[in-house]
Design a protein around this motif. Structure first.
Motif, PDB file in Angstrom:
ATOM      1  N   ASN A 176     -41.687 -17.554  13.122  1.00 23.14           N
ATOM      2  CA  ASN A 176     -40.860 -17.907  12.340  1.00 23.14           C
ATOM      3  C   ASN A 176     -39.807 -16.728  11.829  1.00 23.14           C
ATOM      4  N   HIS A 177     -40.869 -15.609  11.393  1.00 22.58           N
ATOM      5  CA  HIS A 177     -40.397 -14.246  10.951  1.00 22.58           C
ATOM      6  C   HIS A 177     -40.006 -13.525  12.103  1.00 22.58           C
ATOM      7  N   GLY A 178     -40.167 -13.727  13.269  1.00 18.65           N
ATOM      8  CA  GLY A 178     -39.622 -12.842  14.486  1.00 18.65           C
ATOM      9  C   GLY A 178     -40.568 -11.813  15.117  1.00 18.65           C
ATOM     10  N   VAL A 179     -42.091 -11.807  14.421  1.00 24.55           N
ATOM     11  CA  VAL A 179     -42.772 -10.917  14.913  1.00 24.55           C
ATOM     12  C   VAL A 179     -43.257 -10.849  16.155  1.00 24.55           C
ATOM     13  N   PHE A 180     -43.538 -11.998  16.945  1.00 28.00           N
ATOM     14  CA  PHE A 180     -43.873 -11.844  18.513  1.00 28.00           C
ATOM     15  C   PHE A 180     -42.517 -11.725  19.295  1.00 28.00           C
ATOM     16  N   GLU A 188     -45.750  -0.349  19.627  1.00 24.25           N
ATOM     17  CA  GLU A 188     -44.940   0.611  19.030  1.00 24.25           C
ATOM     18  C   GLU A 188     -44.058  -0.238  17.971  1.00 24.25           C
ATOM     19  N   LYS A 189     -43.190   0.576  17.149  1.00 23.58           N
ATOM     20  CA  LYS A 189     -42.517  -0.257  16.214  1.00 23.58           C
ATOM     21  C   LYS A 189     -41.770  -1.413  16.630  1.00 23.58           C
ATOM     22  N   LEU A 190     -41.774  -2.524  15.797  1.00 25.37           N
ATOM     23  CA  LEU A 190     -41.490  -3.853  16.317  1.00 25.37           C
ATOM     24  C   LEU A 190     -39.877  -3.726  16.271  1.00 25.37           C
ATOM     25  N   ALA A 191     -39.629  -4.420  17.258  1.00 30.18           N
ATOM     26  CA  ALA A 191     -37.817  -4.243  17.391  1.00 30.18           C
ATOM     27  C   ALA A 191     -37.244  -5.355  16.840  1.00 30.18           C
ATOM     28  N   PHE A 192     -37.323  -5.436  15.605  1.00 31.92           N
ATOM     29  CA  PHE A 192     -36.586  -6.552  14.882  1.00 31.92           C
ATOM     30  C   PHE A 192     -35.103  -6.143  14.964  1.00 31.92           C
ATOM     31  N   PRO A 193     -34.184  -7.518  15.055  1.00 34.86           N
ATOM     32  CA  PRO A 193     -32.829  -7.067  14.725  1.00 34.86           C
ATOM     33  C   PRO A 193     -32.377  -6.602  13.431  1.00 34.86           C
ATOM     34  N   PRO A 215     -52.784   0.741  18.698  1.00 32.39           N
ATOM     35  CA  PRO A 215     -53.501   1.730  19.594  1.00 32.39           C
ATOM     36  C   PRO A 215     -53.890   3.157  18.784  1.00 32.39           C
ATOM     37  N   SER A 216     -55.094   3.655  19.226  1.00 32.88           N
ATOM     38  CA  SER A 216     -55.478   4.802  18.640  1.00 32.88           C
ATOM     39  C   SER A 216     -55.211   6.087  19.782  1.00 32.88           C
ATOM     40  N   ALA A 217     -54.935   7.262  19.716  1.00 32.10           N
ATOM     41  CA  ALA A 217     -54.627   8.179  20.612  1.00 32.10           C
ATOM     42  C   ALA A 217     -56.086   8.554  21.264  1.00 32.10           C
ATOM     43  N   GLY A 218     -57.132   8.609  20.564  1.00 31.73           N
ATOM     44  CA  GLY A 218     -58.318   8.714  21.053  1.00 31.73           C
ATOM     45  C   GLY A 218     -59.289   7.710  20.857  1.00 31.73           C
ATOM     46  N   GLU A 219     -60.727   7.996  20.651  1.00 33.26           N
ATOM     47  CA  GLU A 219     -61.776   7.000  20.659  1.00 33.26           C
ATOM     48  C   GLU A 219     -62.139   6.862  19.062  1.00 33.26           C
ATOM     49  N   ASP A 220     -61.288   7.375  18.270  1.00 32.30           N
ATOM     50  CA  ASP A 220     -61.535   7.345  16.822  1.00 32.30           C
ATOM     51  C   ASP A 220     -60.663   6.111  15.981  1.00 32.30           C
ATOM     52  N   PHE A 221     -61.045   5.711  15.101  1.00 33.90           N
ATOM     53  CA  PHE A 221     -60.689   4.551  14.211  1.00 33.90           C
ATOM     54  C   PHE A 221     -60.014   5.386  12.864  1.00 33.90           C
ATOM     55  N   GLN A 222     -58.624   4.906  12.841  1.00 31.13           N
ATOM     56  CA  GLN A 222     -57.877   5.515  11.771  1.00 31.13           C
ATOM     57  C   GLN A 222     -56.824   4.314  11.220  1.00 31.13           C
ATOM     58  N   VAL A 223     -56.435   4.415  10.037  1.00 28.52           N
ATOM     59  CA  VAL A 223     -55.568   3.635   9.367  1.00 28.52           C
ATOM     60  C   VAL A 223     -54.108   4.292   9.480  1.00 28.52           C
ATOM     61  N   VAL A 224     -53.146   3.373  10.118  1.00 32.08           N
ATOM     62  CA  VAL A 224     -51.895   3.694  10.381  1.00 32.08           C
ATOM     63  C   VAL A 224     -50.909   2.884   9.774  1.00 32.08           C
ATOM     64  N   ALA A 225     -49.948   3.461   9.157  1.00 29.25           N
ATOM     65  CA  ALA A 225     -48.954   2.749   8.365  1.00 29.25           C
ATOM     66  C   ALA A 225     -48.015   2.008   9.700  1.00 29.25           C
ATOM     67  N   VAL A 226     -47.494   0.734   9.120  1.00 27.15           N
ATOM     68  CA  VAL A 226     -46.749   0.034   9.932  1.00 27.15           C
ATOM     69  C   VAL A 226     -45.688  -0.612   9.067  1.00 27.15           C
ATOM     70  N   PRO A 227     -44.477   0.359   8.949  1.00 25.19           N
ATOM     71  CA  PRO A 227     -43.520   0.224   7.885  1.00 25.19           C
ATOM     72  C   PRO A 227     -42.780  -0.916   8.123  1.00 25.19           C
ATOM     73  N   GLU A 228     -42.468  -1.318   9.189  1.00 24.63           N
ATOM     74  CA  GLU A 228     -41.623  -2.571   9.416  1.00 24.63           C
ATOM     75  C   GLU A 228     -42.154  -3.762   8.931  1.00 24.63           C
ATOM     76  N   LEU A 229     -43.584  -3.573   8.607  1.00 21.44           N
ATOM     77  CA  LEU A 229     -44.049  -4.702   8.255  1.00 21.44           C
ATOM     78  C   LEU A 229     -44.706  -4.646   6.612  1.00 21.44           C
ATOM     79  N   GLN A 230     -44.353  -3.520   6.153  1.00 19.10           N
ATOM     80  CA  GLN A 230     -44.667  -2.994   4.911  1.00 19.10           C
ATOM     81  C   GLN A 230     -46.180  -3.309   4.833  1.00 19.10           C
ATOM     82  N   ALA A 231     -46.978  -2.838   5.668  1.00 21.76           N
ATOM     83  CA  ALA A 231     -48.508  -2.951   5.846  1.00 21.76           C
ATOM     84  C   ALA A 231     -49.185  -1.632   6.806  1.00 21.76           C
TER      85      ALA A 231
END
Length: 346
Positions: free
Chosen positions: A119-123, A160-165, A213-229
């Motif tokens: 309903n929020h258009g995520v998919f 990649e960044k979610l393409a919300f209208p 996705p990670s650029a390599g085989e390491d685990f990182q925390v990445v900002a997802v600004p369009e979801l404020q998460a």
């Protein structure tokens, strides 16, 4: 060794296709049960319409819809909701039938959570359901039944960044909480790191992870600004998310379309991650088994799909991928020799 899957009858596949068409026509879905439209009055005698239903947490809810009763605008809204309720309840008859015949249906909390994200258009914007729930959807889409799976995890990923209208006002956590399920953020072991996981409050194990996705085989925390998460970055997830499709999510409460990976990439990615896990216990065995089932189906129903997906595998993981292939030989031979020959030829 018995076959890893069974093919559904053509009549059931046709019913599934009808439900898929129904789901594609829905702009919004009920988060919880469809419920009913009631007429209510307040202390001043104002008569209005209300929507009564059970939310994703199983709690009975009642929401103001429109008023006053008798006005053209309120009556139109009430009638539109009644029609949507009727359509959903008609679909649930078919959904229950498919569930009895071996199609994968998710439970009420999982459906409410994914329905809210729909309903929020995520998919629609590019978010992808991965993990065991996606595996169940892929089996349904391929027209087969496999060994039932059990999971309380929901894994949502984006390449990649979610393409919300337009950027949603609600944060990812607020989208989850709108189900009625009391989601909270799960603190990281390192308190300086923001949360990437969300769970139902209390002792429940029901939770949602946000992944990129990670650029390599390491685990990182990445900002997802369009979801404020924030999300956890995982190795080789980019391979899985490179191609995706909308697929039918079914529950006894209703159905909606969600985005999932292609089955051939899902299968090979499962083989990859089985080799990356530091503790190769039951989870690795589950990864290998799910990969084997999908490969068996693809080898026999969609020849060439495995070969195409293999050509896109990152070179850095090929050696471990071949090791994983050797570990599922006993699952594919001799009942699914076409799949074994296709993947072993790579």
């Amino acid at each position: 060794m018995p076959t890893l899957y069974r093919t559904h009858l053509p009549a059931l596949a046709l019913l599934f296709a009808d439900l898929e068409n129904h789901a594609r026509a829905q702009s919004r879905v009920f988060v919880g049960t469809a419920g009913s439209v009631l007429e209510r009055s307040n202390a001043d005698g104002f008569r209005f319409y209300a929507h009564q239903f059970y939310d994703g947490d199983g709690k009975k809810r009642e929401r103001y819809l429109a008023g006053p009763v008798g006005s053209s605008a309120a009556d139109s809204l009430a009638q539109a909701l009644r029609l949507a309720i009727t359509d959903t309840k008609a679909a649930t008859i078919s959904l229950r039938l498919l569930g009895r015949e071996g199609f994968a249906l998710v439970n009420a909390k999982t459906y409410a959570t994914l329905a809210s994200l729909y309903n929020h258009g995520v998919f629609q914007a590019g978010g992808v359901l991965i993990g065991s729930h996606a595996y169940g959807l892929l089996l349904n889409q391929l027209g087969v039944a496999g060994t039932p799976y059990a999971t309380e995890d929901i894994d949502i990923a984006r390449r990649e960044k979610l393409a919300f209208p337009a950027l949603p006002e609600a944060s990812f956590l607020e989208m989850l909480q709108s189900t009625g399920i009391p989601f909270i953020e799960v603190p990281q072991l390192d308190a300086r790191q923001p949360s990437t996981s969300f769970k139902e409050r209390g002792r429940s194990r029901f939770h949602v992870d946000l992944l990129v996705p990670s650029a390599g085989e390491d685990f990182q925390v990445v900002a997802v600004p369009e979801l404020q998460a924030h999300a956890t970055a995982l190795p080789y997830l980019g391979y899985l998310l490179a191609d995706s499709q909308m697929s039918l999510l079914m529950a006894r409460e209703g159905c909606c379309m969600v985005r999932v990976p292609l089955p051939e990439r899902f299968a090979l990615h499962k083989l990859m991650v089985s080799q990356l896990r530091t503790n190769r216990g039951s989870q690795s065995e589950k990864d290998l088994f799910q990969a084997a089932v999908l490969l068996a189906v693809l080898g026999e129903k969609h020849p060439g799909a495995i070969e195409e997906a293999w050509r896109r595998v990152p070179l850095s993981i090929l050696a471990r991928l071949r090791s994983a292939v050797a570990q599922i030989r006993h699952l594919l031979e001799p009942e699914h020799v076409r799949a074994w020959e296709e993947i072993n030829a790579e």
